[in-house]
Design an enzyme around this catalytic site. Structure first.
Site, short mmCIF file in Angstrom:
data_model
loop_
_atom_site.label_atom_id
_atom_site.label_comp_id
_atom_site.label_asym_id
_atom_site.label_seq_id
_atom_site.Cartn_x
_atom_site.Cartn_y
_atom_site.Cartn_z
N ARG A 44 0.83 -1.21 0.00
CA ARG A 44 0.00 0.00 0.00
C ARG A 44 0.86 1.26 0.00
O ARG A 44 2.08 1.21 -0.15
CB ARG A 44 -0.96 -0.02 1.18
N ASP A 45 0.23 2.39 0.20
CA ASP A 45 0.93 3.68 0.20
C ASP A 45 1.60 3.91 1.56
O ASP A 45 1.29 4.86 2.27
CB ASP A 45 -0.04 4.82 -0.13
N GLU A 46 2.54 3.03 1.88
CA GLU A 46 3.24 3.12 3.15
C GLU A 46 4.64 2.53 2.97
O GLU A 46 5.57 3.27 2.69
CB GLU A 46 2.45 2.38 4.23
N TRP A 53 8.25 0.87 19.72
CA TRP A 53 8.72 1.49 18.49
C TRP A 53 10.10 2.12 18.72
O TRP A 53 11.09 1.74 18.08
CB TRP A 53 7.70 2.51 18.00
N GLU A 85 -1.42 -8.46 8.75
CA GLU A 85 -1.28 -7.33 9.67
C GLU A 85 -2.25 -7.45 10.83
O GLU A 85 -1.90 -7.21 11.98
CB GLU A 85 -1.50 -6.02 8.92
#
Length: 785
Positions: A377-379, A448, A659
């Site tokens: 995808r756009d990531e 993260w 995911e």
């Protein structure tokens, strides 16, 4: 050792600190004579550059010729029409503001008396779209190439051919290219004459110099991106709406290579997706990414391979194909960073084996120069939380020392320029685009940002080389100090935005951060783990002051965690993730840990052994159950097939890890959330437990200098085998059950000592060579030693 994809220069580079490499690059800059040049016009974002030159005479034979190559964008190179390498997407994606990698190629055999060095540019990460906000070209408006060819002669003379204003530029057959959107190629415009001497250059123009600081140049530390597999078509079908669909049988990352002949000007459109929905291509998860390649035919036999893009897909929709589409006309090309497989795993359960294979394919598809979250995808960004969770699994399956060491250099650089904050993604493109409002201002966040500590520690444990700790110690310490500055007066980390137990299966599709686990509990537990690791790292490196500093901080965090979040063994929010973290990270007293283990077992049973954890808890829940004597619960959790579970996607035909636990719903429809991927490795982190507990192979010392052979059978499995190519040689473990009799067969290389730990028996020291032991399983195995 295992880093056969890196040169000796690359390995040496690993030992430098980020500050040292900056000075080294400045010293090295004096040797650069090339300029960063751009084509005289954009040429649809895919210009060609060429330079014709003659070898100097009177110096004897050419003894060596080396091409140093990089770009703002991505670059491919030829000498006299022959490619200089099979590398793809060079120079990859790094923190371009401070670090641009260059590749070195031995091109001695390609040179002739008169030669042409030709370069083709594409947008790549530098000039293409990045992120979901719709923008692009964040690093610069102009694509550029930087090449320095050094030709050495027998008499010691060196001739240089470099990118400068003497080059010319022209159009290519590529009319559009973008990593997210795909590539358009017009075969009618192909003319390879530009790659060879004597090209007339009609329509070609000059070039211009771009502003560029050669101090940013640095050699690769990690491996290059290459083609690593070719997959044939498995099935060609027609969708309910009449579309032609192709199934390659495997969710992969790369592109489709075509061979076709048709009338000149015919356009073939290839759209990619990971899944089908209602028999049609399931493109909604792509969001704004078009993932579409277009090919315009020349009238002759055309071959197309779109090397300036890549897609995550299993299925493709083909439109405009002339005549009958045959399986042999198409081949799926899988690409990724060139990695050496070192770890293997197999059991008697076919579904579990398929899940493990899904973990492998998910990793390969997302290790494309940076460790990305998803490839379609756009990531496709280097999310730090994903690799923090998955690094132990990755380091077992493949030699990722160079790959992740390279990425960690960028993490350090980004962190140095962001007040010690480790961003959500590395390279940190999010700092250049509008932040989503639900994330708030970017600051350190648990798991993260903990990648700054957990990933280098994982590499040291896996490969035994403390160079990564020496290089990254400043980054590791800076992260923990940043977290310390964010603690509340109570001494816990309950301030600022947290992803928490991201993608808890009970969270609504539209709000993946809405987990059962209290974010302060998750964050404080992670802070304690990171402080403990940094203290241990300081001890290893002989940094006594920092050791004392971080040991004291860890002690304060542990005390604050128990004071704020633990009451009679009950951890605040009383859910599986908080107990898993508290147990595995060692935050509880002996009595409280016993209670927590029992409570965790109860919660797992109450959920009918279906998954109830997200990104934070999933890597650790099976270890927490095992550690507290609930191995059977861990196996039941692992082998559950109903949604949500690790094996549910396998029963739905998945060939990579999803995911979301329910990226596809049981009725075959795609999860309604806006964020859904079918190739996301993070939730496959349980494979690390599978290797150690099911397979029975783990390290007692960093780099497997000493190993533990301790299979713990369960779940109805009757056999398993695991092997690992360690820095000292290959270690293998195989076990089988015959009734209650467990037979374990272990093989160790010379110089490696092992401990054989079997249920109901005392530990046994074993040496190099093969050891076979059989024992009767006790009625209740002592699995909590």
């Amino acid at each position: 050792m295992l880093a056969d994809t890196a040169t000796s220069t690359d390995t040496a580079m690993c030992t430098d600190t980020a500050n040292d490499t900056t000075q080294n690059r400045r010293d090295n800059a004096m040797n650069w004579h090339a300029l960063m040049i751009a084509a005289g016009e954009t040429f649809d974002g895919a210009p060609l550059l060429r330079r014709e030159f003659a070898l100097e005479t009177g110096h004897g034979a050419v003894t060596r010729a080396t091409l140093h190559l990089t770009a703002h964008g991505i670059v491919e190179a030829w000498i006299n029409g022959r490619p200089v390498s099979g590398d793809l997407l060079t120079p990859g994606w790094s923190a371009y503001e401070w670090r641009l990698r260059y590749a070195d190629y031995d091109v001695t055999e390609l040179l002739e008396d008169t030669s042409v060095l030709g370069l083709a540019l594409g947008k790549g990460w530098f000039g293409g779209r990045l992120g979901w906000a719709g923008g692009g070209s964040y690093y610069g408006d102009s694509l550029g190439a930087f090449a320095q060819l050094e030709v050495e002669f027998a008499d010691g003379t060196t001739q240089l051919v470099v990118t400068d204003q003497e080059w010319t530029s022209g159009p290519s057959a590529v009319l559009a290219n973008d990593l997210y959107d795909g590539e358009t190629i017009d075969a009618r415009l192909r003319d390879d004459a530009w790659k060879r001497p004597g090209f007339a250059g009609d329509g070609w123009i000059g070039v211009r110099e771009l502003e560029f600081d050669t101090a940013s140049l640095t050699p690769y530390i990690g491996p290059r991106v290459t083609r690593w597999a070719a997959l044939p078509v498995q099935e060609i079908t027609t969708s309910p709406s009449g579309k032609t669909l192709v199934d390659f049988g495997q969710n992969l990352v790369g592109w489709i290579k075509l061979r076709v002949q048709g009338e000149a000007g015919t356009e073939i459109v290839v759209r990619h997706a990971e899944v089908l929905e209602h028999g049609e291509l399931g493109t909604r998860p792509l969001r704004s990414a078009k993932a579409t390649d277009r090919y315009i035919l020349s009238g002759g036999v055309d071959e197309f391979e779109p090397t300036f893009t890549f897609h995550g897909f299993r299925y493709a929709e083909i439109e405009g194909w002339p005549g009958e589409l045959k399986a042999e006309d198409l081949t799926a090309i899988a690409i990724g960073s060139e990695l050496t497989r070192i770890g293997e795993f197999r059991t008697s359960d076919p579904l579990l084996n398929q899940f493990h294979e899904n973990v492998v394919w998910g990793m390969r598809g997302n290790f494309v120069d940076v460790p990305t979250d998803c490839p379609q995808r756009d990531e496709r960004l280097g999310w730090t939380g994903d690799i923090a969770a998955f690094a132990p699994t990755a380091a077992f399956l493949y030699d990722v020392d160079g790959f992740l060491s390279d990425w960690l250099v960028d993490l350090d650089l980004e962190q140095q320029h962001h007040d010690g904050i480790v961003g959500f993604v590395i390279p940190d493109i999010l700092k250049m685009i509008d932040q989503p409002t639900d994330f708030g201002p970017v600051d350190s966040t648990a798991i993260w940002s903990d990648a700054a500590v957990w990933v280098p520690w994982t590499l040291y444990q896996a490969y035994g080389d403390d160079a990564v700790l020496r290089r990254q110690f400043g980054s590791m310490a800076a992260h923990v100090r940043r977290v310390e500055s964010l603690l509340s007066p109570a001494g816990v980390w309950d301030t600022s935005f947290q992803f928490g137990d991201w993608l808890d299966p009970d969270a609504p599709p539209e709000d993946p951060a809405k987990a059962k686990a209290d974010t302060g509990v998750v964050a404080t537990a992670c802070a304690y783990r990171s402080a403990t690791i940094v203290a241990e790292t300081a001890k290893l490196l002989g940094r006594t002051e920092e050791q004392a500093e971080f040991e004291a901080l860890a002690a304060r965090l542990r005390q604050a965690f128990n004071a704020e979040y633990v009451r009679d063994g009950v951890v605040k929010s009383d859910c599986t993730t908080v107990y898993a973290l508290a147990i595995v990270f060692g935050l509880l007293s002996v009595a409280d840990e016993e209670f927590a283990g029992t409570r965790l077992s109860e919660l797992v049973a109450e959920a009918d052994y279906r998954i109830s954890t997200g990104f934070a808890g999933t890597p650790f829940i099976t270890d927490a159950l095992t550690q507290t004597g609930h191995l059977d619960d861990a196996y039941r959790l692992l082998l559950e097939r109903e949604c949500p579970s690790w094996l549910y996607p396998v029963t739905m035909g998945a060939t990579t890890v999803w995911e979301r636990w329910d990226s596809m719903l049981p009725d075959g429809t795609i999860n309604p959330g806006e964020m859904t991927s079918f190739n996301h490795y993070a939730l496959g982190a349980v494979a690390d437990w599978m290797h150690r507990v099911v397979g029975g192979l783990s390290a007692l010392e960093p780099g497997y200098a000493r190993v533990l052979v301790a299979p713990q059978p369960g779940g109805g499995l009757t056999e398993a085998e695991t092997s690992l190519a360690t820095p000292h040689g290959t270690v293998s473990v195989r076990w089988s059950l015959d009734g209650d009799d467990l037979t374990v067969d272990a093989e160790l290389p010379d110089g490696v000592e092992g401990v054989l730990r079997l249920p109901g028996r005392d530990d046994q020291t074993i040496g190099a060579g093969r050891t076979t032991e059989t024992t009767a399983l006790p009625a209740v195995a002592d699995v909590a030693r």
